[in-house]
Design an enzyme around this catalytic site. Structure first.
Site, short mmCIF file in Angstrom:
data_model
loop_
_atom_site.label_atom_id
_atom_site.label_comp_id
_atom_site.label_asym_id
_atom_site.label_seq_id
_atom_site.Cartn_x
_atom_site.Cartn_y
_atom_site.Cartn_z
N GLY A 126 8.64 79.35 74.13
CA GLY A 126 8.55 78.56 73.15
C GLY A 126 9.61 77.23 73.52
O GLY A 126 10.28 76.79 72.90
N ILE B 101 0.68 83.11 70.51
CA ILE B 101 1.56 84.50 70.50
C ILE B 101 1.07 85.32 69.58
O ILE B 101 1.67 86.35 69.65
CB ILE B 101 3.06 83.84 70.31
CG1 ILE B 101 3.41 83.35 68.81
CG2 ILE B 101 3.56 82.86 71.39
CD1 ILE B 101 4.95 83.22 68.76
N ARG C 76 2.65 75.80 74.07
CA ARG C 76 1.25 76.10 73.49
C ARG C 76 0.20 75.43 74.19
O ARG C 76 -1.01 76.01 74.14
CB ARG C 76 1.14 75.97 72.11
CG ARG C 76 2.00 77.05 71.38
CD ARG C 76 1.98 76.60 69.99
NE ARG C 76 2.51 75.31 69.57
CZ ARG C 76 2.78 74.86 68.31
NH1 ARG C 76 2.19 75.37 67.32
NH2 ARG C 76 3.44 73.55 68.22
N GLY D 247 10.65 73.96 71.50
CA GLY D 247 11.38 73.77 70.25
C GLY D 247 12.37 73.22 70.17
O GLY D 247 13.17 73.07 71.41
N TYR E 225 8.79 83.03 55.81
CA TYR E 225 9.50 82.84 56.93
C TYR E 225 10.47 83.64 57.06
O TYR E 225 10.99 84.21 58.30
CB TYR E 225 9.78 81.49 57.04
CG TYR E 225 10.98 80.98 58.18
CD1 TYR E 225 10.23 81.05 59.52
CD2 TYR E 225 12.26 81.12 57.86
CE1 TYR E 225 11.27 80.92 60.49
CE2 TYR E 225 13.16 80.83 58.89
CZ TYR E 225 12.65 80.74 60.18
OH TYR E 225 13.57 80.67 61.21
N SER F 242 14.77 71.89 59.58
CA SER F 242 16.34 71.93 59.40
C SER F 242 16.86 70.44 59.22
O SER F 242 17.74 69.81 58.47
CB SER F 242 17.00 72.85 60.18
OG SER F 242 16.72 72.30 61.67
N LYS G 79 11.18 86.78 60.12
CA LYS G 79 12.11 87.04 61.08
C LYS G 79 12.61 88.17 61.29
O LYS G 79 13.21 88.95 62.24
CB LYS G 79 13.31 85.90 60.95
CG LYS G 79 12.86 84.39 60.96
CD LYS G 79 12.37 84.20 62.34
CE LYS G 79 13.24 83.99 63.67
NZ LYS G 79 12.45 83.46 64.61
#
Length: 343
Positions: A7, A58, A32, A10, A165, A216, A169
């Site tokens: 990834g 993934i 991706r 990101g 979410y 965020s 995790k």
């Protein structure tokens, strides 16, 4: 020797890649699509130490097989950052839980199959979401630490995307620890996880400044773009950490011996929307008529208005000071305004 970063395009991962390249590591990143791979290589100015591979889905347990079959002999460090992080979902299980868990298990299985004796360290990008208990957030007598786990079940977390979410995790991280314990006789690597709270800080590249930012940073961006008459949310309390510190922690998580088997909680304390406004109105004069003033005395920076997040053990292990709120907000906003030519 190479470091594999899943990834790699990101928000956090780009900072990790940048710091790795600055320290002269050879980096193999995944993305991706070929377009994303090509764009990252271009953004890093065709650095000869950076190469990219396409891992398109993934959620497939064999997604990383081809990569480790081809490069497993050279990869010594694996930093697994790839995991879905968005709240615009209609099926929590399909869009969050399964990709997060399968991505983590899949990459570990690929290591076991193709590079069991070569990979020395694995660092998983987890989250404070794997630790959080939403019922305890306002309890001033409660302390979150690295021994705790989010109490949501596979079923209960599907009530909303935020819970989904956070639980994704948790389940992915627990799967990693379980795999490591059960396969110590079959793999050589040592494991650590990084568990950050809400992440602020600039993008590595100005081209990633969009009208709507990543989840965020959109907290800050939404305040910048909402207008001066929007009321301040009195219930906006959260915790923050700078993205550059998260990247630094990932590197130290495999560079240091005292990180083996550790969950590294990264938090620099409480903040609310008013604290963001206080920085904007103080440090950016051009914004004083464009963002609310609010009630400057209602900021919570430097206080504990609810449960404590104890990251003292992580700070002792890492041994560096975290970037403070003023700098992380200033650097985030300065970049946004500069790119939008509003400075």
């Amino acid at each position: 020797m190479s470091v594999f970063v899943s990834g790699a395009t990101g928000y956090i991962a780009q900072h990790i890649v940048q710091q790795l390249l600055e320290q002269n590591y050879k980096v193999i990143g995944s993305a991706r699509s070929q377009t994303k791979c090509d764009n990252l290589i271009k953004n890093f100015e065709n650095n000869p130490n950076l190469s990219m591979v396409v891992v398109s889905d993934i959620s497939r347990l064999d997604a990383f097989n081809e990569t480790f079959q081809k490069y497993g002999g050279d990869i010594r460090i694996v930093l697994h950052t790839a995991s879905p992080f968005h709240f615009d979902v209609t099926d929590v299980e399909k869009e969050l839980l399964i990709p997060a868990c399968n991505g983590t298990l899949g990459i570990l299985e690929s290591i076991k199959k193709y590079a069991p004796d070569k990979v020395e360290r694995v660092v998983i990008t987890s989250s404070f979401g794997a630790i959080i208990d939403f019922t305890k957030l306002n309890d001033k007598t409660f302390t979150f630490n690295e021994t705790l786990w989010n109490p949501d079940t596979w079923e209960s977390c599907q009530s909303n995307p935020v819970s989904g979410y956070c639980a994704s995790k948790k389940f992915a991280e627990q799967a990693a620890w379980k795999f490591w314990e059960q396969n110590k006789d079959f793999v050589n690597f040592k494991l650590a996880t990084v568990n950050p709270v809400n992440v602020f800080g600039p993008q590595v590249f100005d081209s990633d400044i969009k009208r709507t930012m990543n989840c965020s940073c959109e907290v800050i961006n939404s305040i910048l773009t909402a207008g001066p008459e929007v009321p301040v949310n009195p219930n906006s309390k959260n915790q923050f950490i700078d993205v550059r510190d998260i990247a630094k922690a990932h590197l130290q998580a495999f560079q240091k011996e005292n990180t083996i088997g550790k969950r590294l909680i990264l938090s620099c304390g409480d903040f609310n929307d008013q604290d963001i406004l206080n920085v904007l109105n103080t440090d950016f004069p051009s914004l004083r008529t464009k963002v609310p003033v609010g009630s400057p005395d209602s900021g919570i920076l430097g206080t504990h208005t609810g449960a404590i997040v104890d990251c003292s053990k992580t700070k002792e292990i890492l041994g560096f000071e975290f970037i403070d709120f003023k700098k992380t907000v200033n650097d985030t906003v300065e970049q946004i305004l500069r790119v939008r030519r509003e400075l």
